[in-house]
Design a protein around this motif. Structure first.
Motif, PDB file in Angstrom:
ATOM      1  N   LYS A 132     -10.707  29.287  41.093  1.00 20.22           N
ATOM      2  CA  LYS A 132     -11.152  30.364  41.979  1.00 20.22           C
ATOM      3  C   LYS A 132     -11.111  31.669  41.189  1.00 20.22           C
ATOM      4  O   LYS A 132     -10.131  31.925  40.470  1.00 20.22           O
ATOM      5  CB  LYS A 132     -10.202  30.499  43.173  1.00 20.22           C
ATOM      6  N   TYR A 192     -11.320  35.835  41.411  1.00 20.12           N
ATOM      7  CA  TYR A 192     -11.202  36.962  42.338  1.00 20.12           C
ATOM      8  C   TYR A 192     -11.430  38.275  41.618  1.00 20.12           C
ATOM      9  O   TYR A 192     -11.010  38.456  40.477  1.00 20.12           O
ATOM     10  CB  TYR A 192      -9.806  36.985  42.962  1.00 20.12           C
ATOM     11  N   GLU A 225     -10.020  41.439  46.088  1.00 15.49           N
ATOM     12  CA  GLU A 225     -10.631  40.376  46.863  1.00 15.49           C
ATOM     13  C   GLU A 225      -9.496  39.465  47.331  1.00 15.49           C
ATOM     14  O   GLU A 225      -8.521  39.265  46.605  1.00 15.49           O
ATOM     15  CB  GLU A 225     -11.581  39.596  45.952  1.00 15.49           C
ATOM     16  N   CYS A 226      -9.606  38.914  48.543  1.00 16.72           N
ATOM     17  CA  CYS A 226      -8.558  38.003  49.028  1.00 16.72           C
ATOM     18  C   CYS A 226      -9.014  36.557  48.862  1.00 16.72           C
ATOM     19  O   CYS A 226     -10.146  36.306  48.458  1.00 16.72           O
ATOM     20  CB  CYS A 226      -8.254  38.310  50.487  1.00 16.72           C
ATOM     21  N   GLN A 227      -8.133  35.629  49.209  1.00 11.89           N
ATOM     22  CA  GLN A 227      -8.446  34.204  49.030  1.00 11.89           C
ATOM     23  C   GLN A 227      -9.632  33.733  49.862  1.00 11.89           C
ATOM     24  O   GLN A 227     -10.244  32.730  49.552  1.00 11.89           O
ATOM     25  CB  GLN A 227      -7.221  33.359  49.390  1.00 11.89           C
ATOM     26  N   ASP A 228      -9.952  34.451  50.943  1.00  9.02           N
ATOM     27  CA  ASP A 228     -11.098  34.052  51.761  1.00  9.02           C
ATOM     28  C   ASP A 228     -12.439  34.400  51.105  1.00  9.02           C
ATOM     29  O   ASP A 228     -13.488  34.034  51.620  1.00  9.02           O
ATOM     30  CB  ASP A 228     -11.019  34.708  53.157  1.00  9.02           C
ATOM     31  N   GLN A 229     -12.403  35.140  50.008  1.00 10.10           N
ATOM     32  CA  GLN A 229     -13.600  35.564  49.271  1.00 10.10           C
ATOM     33  C   GLN A 229     -14.718  36.026  50.218  1.00 10.10           C
ATOM     34  O   GLN A 229     -15.766  35.387  50.327  1.00 10.10           O
ATOM     35  CB  GLN A 229     -14.087  34.423  48.371  1.00 10.10           C
ATOM     36  N   PRO A 230     -14.474  37.148  50.922  1.00 11.05           N
ATOM     37  CA  PRO A 230     -15.427  37.574  51.953  1.00 11.05           C
ATOM     38  C   PRO A 230     -16.692  38.259  51.420  1.00 11.05           C
ATOM     39  O   PRO A 230     -17.447  38.838  52.198  1.00 11.05           O
ATOM     40  CB  PRO A 230     -14.590  38.572  52.778  1.00 11.05           C
ATOM     41  N   CYS A 280     -12.185  41.059  57.950  1.00 11.07           N
ATOM     42  CA  CYS A 280     -12.064  39.851  57.130  1.00 11.07           C
ATOM     43  C   CYS A 280     -11.318  38.753  57.889  1.00 11.07           C
ATOM     44  O   CYS A 280     -10.400  39.019  58.662  1.00 11.07           O
ATOM     45  CB  CYS A 280     -11.345  40.187  55.842  1.00 11.07           C
ATOM     46  N   SER A 281     -11.711  37.502  57.642  1.00  9.95           N
ATOM     47  CA  SER A 281     -11.078  36.362  58.321  1.00  9.95           C
ATOM     48  C   SER A 281      -9.617  36.157  57.903  1.00  9.95           C
ATOM     49  O   SER A 281      -8.895  35.400  58.539  1.00  9.95           O
ATOM     50  CB  SER A 281     -11.882  35.088  58.028  1.00  9.95           C
ATOM     51  N   CYS A 282      -9.164  36.838  56.840  1.00 16.86           N
ATOM     52  CA  CYS A 282      -7.781  36.645  56.380  1.00 16.86           C
ATOM     53  C   CYS A 282      -6.768  37.360  57.276  1.00 16.86           C
ATOM     54  O   CYS A 282      -5.569  37.161  57.131  1.00 16.86           O
ATOM     55  CB  CYS A 282      -7.628  37.146  54.943  1.00 16.86           C
TER      56      CYS A 282
END
Ligand SMILES: [Zn+2]
Length: 446
Positions: free
Chosen positions: A242, A244, A258-263, A323-325
């Motif tokens: 991954k 980021y 950038e977070c793990q959800d990669q928005p 963001c979904s995170c």
């Protein structure tokens, strides 16, 4: 942090209204600190007739004049040596020297106190936490530890989180790859250009497939590549990891991630920074999503040489979805899309160099490197684009070239003179790549 999702669960999920209140309070404090201690800033504020008492509401912040890097170059000719009159602490409290890379002119020195340096590591802890770094990670840092701030703070933050850190310092690229293999490192940090170059070296010179190594995540910074979809895809495919993005700067701090959800964008670290977007022409502040402008940023806690309403020239725009995170901080869409200085008119059309990168890296058969040269021939602008065709696509050169020309016309509305170069003949870069050359600016200066 072992199981928790957020580095700071309170600040990262604070309701927007509370974030704004916190930002106002912190802004008032850092503005007063700067006004009272920095002669350089004091003069700018006095000339504009703004004092700390004038900042009573969030909207009042806009009265504070912004500061540009070009205004700061002269400060270093003043006392105290070598930082000059924007220094807000006694010289003996300075613990860390860094300087800007000077890609757009004379470098600026950046002093930090020990408290500032701990703040840097704190900023980076949010980034690494959001990108899934945990104590079990073994982090390899292929970075030539030097006078630039870049991955120094990433290094300390990884230690602070509890990861095991391997400084890849003066090793060459091959030795770094072997070290990753030997120690089974799980994460690393670098510029997109260098991380791509490492993968190329592993494959072409060492017969190692980087995707079979143990790297699971890569934090990219220094260039906007990891937010450009086609470059991100190349990086992720090459390493089987991954990837980021993170944007930060020496004179600002590590302000986004950038977070793990990669928005498809970057979180602004709202608890530690105030980001505003200003219309490039009118200077008006843009609150709504979808309109590009330049970033005006305040580091809310940095003390030695403060960053108050700094005009960074980075071009960004707000994204409209949360963001979904679950983080409540605002997102900027697509990361930093360019620099106000670099976005230029060619043949009357606005061109952002990142748009060319998106196209080149999206065409199968092309190597990762390219070079763009804009020049004026007679009265007409001309753009030359040099690319490399990969060995396996050599027999389809014409097909690759016409696909490239089509995509460029479609995405940038411009025609290019395309030059196909031999494999690995274009320059390779370790820190910041200089792939876009505008020779028209030079002839104007002459
Ligand atoms: Zn997120």
């Amino acid at each position: 942090m072992t199981d928790q999702i957020y580095w700071n669960p309170v600040l990262e999920t604070l309701p927007r209204e509370k974030i704004r209140q916190l930002q106002l309070k912190k802004f008032q404090k850092i503005f007063k600190w700067t006004y009272e201690r920095s002669k350089f800033h004091r003069k700018i504020y006095d000339d504009a007739g703004v004092t700390p008492e004038d900042i009573r509401s969030f909207e009042d912040i806009q009265q504070v004049p912004s500061v540009e890097k070009s205004m700061m170059r002269d400060i270093q000719r003043k006392d105290p040596f070598p930082y000059g009159d924007a220094l807000c602490v006694p010289l003996e409290e300075v613990a860390v020297f860094r300087q800007t890379s000077g890609t757009t002119g004379q470098p600026v020195y950046q002093p930090d106190t020990w408290q500032d340096w701990e703040w840097w590591a704190e900023c980076w802890s949010y980034i690494l936490g959001a990108q899934g770094y945990r104590p079990k990670d073994r982090v390899f840092i292929p970075f030539g530890y030097n006078i630039f701030v870049a991955f120094w703070a990433g290094h300390y933050a990884a230690e602070k989180i509890g990861c095991e850190v391997i400084p890849g310092g003066v090793l060459d690229t091959k030795a770094r790859i072997l070290k990753i293999q030997e120690l089974q490192a799980t994460a690393m940090m670098g510029t997109p250009t260098y991380i791509l170059g490492m993968a190329e070296t592993a494959q072409s010179k060492m017969e190692i497939n980087p995707s079979e190594l143990t790297i699971e995540k890569i934090t990219c910074a220094g260039e906007c590549g990891a937010s450009i979809p086609s470059t991100k895809k190349r990086l992720e495919n090459a390493w089987g990891a991954k990837v980021y993005d993170h944007a930060g700067a020496t004179e600002i701090g590590a302000w986004s991630f950038e977070c793990q959800d990669q928005p498809g964008g970057l979180h602004v670290n709202d608890a530690l920074f105030l980001v505003e977007i200003a219309d490039v022409e009118t200077g008006n502040i843009i609150e709504a999503p979808g309109r590009r402008g330049k970033m005006i940023i305040t580091a809310l806690d940095r003390q030695a040489q403060p960053c108050v309403r700094f005009d960074s020239k980075d071009v960004i725009e707000w994204a409209d979805e949360p963001c979904s995170c679950g983080r409540t901080s605002r997102l900027i869409k697509g990361g930093v899309v360019g620099r106000a200085d670099d976005i230029t008119k060619v043949k009357g059309v606005l061109l952002a160099p990142s748009a060319i990168e998106e196209v080149v890296r999206g065409v199968d058969g092309l190597g990762d490197e390219y070079e763009v040269i804009v020049d004026r021939v007679g009265h007409a602008d001309q753009i030359k684009l040099k690319v490399e065709v990969l060995p396996e696509a050599q027999d389809q050169c014409q097909l690759v070239e016409s696909e490239l020309a089509d995509q460029l016309r479609l995405k940038t509305n411009l025609r290019y003179d395309i030059e196909i170069c031999g494999c690995e003949t274009l320059p390779r870069y370790e820190v910041k790549a200089k792939r876009f050359k505008d020779l028209r600016k030079k002839s104007k200066e002459d």
